[in-house]
Design a protein around this motif. Sequence first.
Motif, PDB file in Angstrom:
ATOM      1  N   GLN A  60      14.935 -18.178  49.697  1.00 57.84           N
ATOM      2  CA  GLN A  60      14.648 -19.088  48.113  1.00 57.84           C
ATOM      3  C   GLN A  60      14.847 -17.680  47.770  1.00 57.84           C
ATOM      4  O   GLN A  60      14.536 -16.291  47.720  1.00 57.84           O
ATOM      5  N   PHE A  61      15.574 -18.365  46.371  1.00 58.57           N
ATOM      6  CA  PHE A  61      15.602 -17.532  45.446  1.00 58.57           C
ATOM      7  C   PHE A  61      15.442 -18.512  44.014  1.00 58.57           C
ATOM      8  O   PHE A  61      15.037 -18.692  43.788  1.00 58.57           O
ATOM      9  N   HIS A  62      15.011 -17.556  43.397  1.00 56.84           N
ATOM     10  CA  HIS A  62      13.725 -18.469  42.500  1.00 56.84           C
ATOM     11  C   HIS A  62      14.277 -17.035  40.818  1.00 56.84           C
ATOM     12  O   HIS A  62      13.920 -15.606  41.286  1.00 56.84           O
ATOM     13  N   VAL A  63      14.330 -18.077  39.840  1.00 57.86           N
ATOM     14  CA  VAL A  63      14.146 -16.964  37.886  1.00 57.86           C
ATOM     15  C   VAL A  63      12.722 -17.098  37.605  1.00 57.86           C
ATOM     16  O   VAL A  63      11.921 -17.738  37.870  1.00 57.86           O
ATOM     17  N   GLY A  64      12.197 -15.472  37.726  1.00 55.22           N
ATOM     18  CA  GLY A  64      11.448 -14.807  37.499  1.00 55.22           C
ATOM     19  C   GLY A  64      10.931 -13.602  36.729  1.00 55.22           C
ATOM     20  O   GLY A  64      11.674 -12.853  36.720  1.00 55.22           O
ATOM     21  N   ASN A  65      10.548 -13.581  36.160  1.00 56.31           N
ATOM     22  CA  ASN A  65      10.079 -13.165  35.665  1.00 56.31           C
ATOM     23  C   ASN A  65       8.844 -11.549  35.599  1.00 56.31           C
ATOM     24  O   ASN A  65       7.597 -11.909  35.430  1.00 56.31           O
ATOM     25  N   VAL A  66       9.560  -9.979  36.547  1.00 56.88           N
ATOM     26  CA  VAL A  66       8.432  -9.658  36.298  1.00 56.88           C
ATOM     27  C   VAL A  66       7.648  -9.041  35.655  1.00 56.88           C
ATOM     28  O   VAL A  66       6.241  -8.402  36.335  1.00 56.88           O
TER      29      VAL A  66
END
Length: 143
Positions: free
Chosen positions: A113-119
């Motif tokens: 899976q790939f997800h947009v997220g901000n570390v």
Amino acid sequence: MQNIQRNETGLAFDWTHEGSRLSRKNQRAREGYWDDFYATNQTINLQPPSQFAAFIASEYGSIPLFIDIGCGNGRDTLFFAQMGHETVGIDASESAISMCTKSIPGDQKQKHQFHVGNVLNMAEDQHLIQSFGTKKRLIYSRF
């Protein structure tokens, strides 16, 4: 407190002390830069993986789930997938995640899976963190 620093490309970033977070203005500017970059560079070069990814895979091969923070074009995430691991790639760039998601065969989308997220603010992405459950995992980042 304001601290202007230049990176190797000469771009200036204002690191404002807010609990060690980038100021929202600069955070959006960096996200915009990478989003534009990946929107115009739609090629995923899978070979070779980074030396760091190859090292990590050789040392931690028994861990079933690899989570790649700041996955960019997905090169290392997809390398871990080829090595037989479940993978999750996370990046702030919607363009990068869109490109990576298209590269996964339909029957593999559950495992990789790939997800947009901000570390820089994973608190906003608690649903993503909770979705990993209690499975043993490796958190990987090469930035």
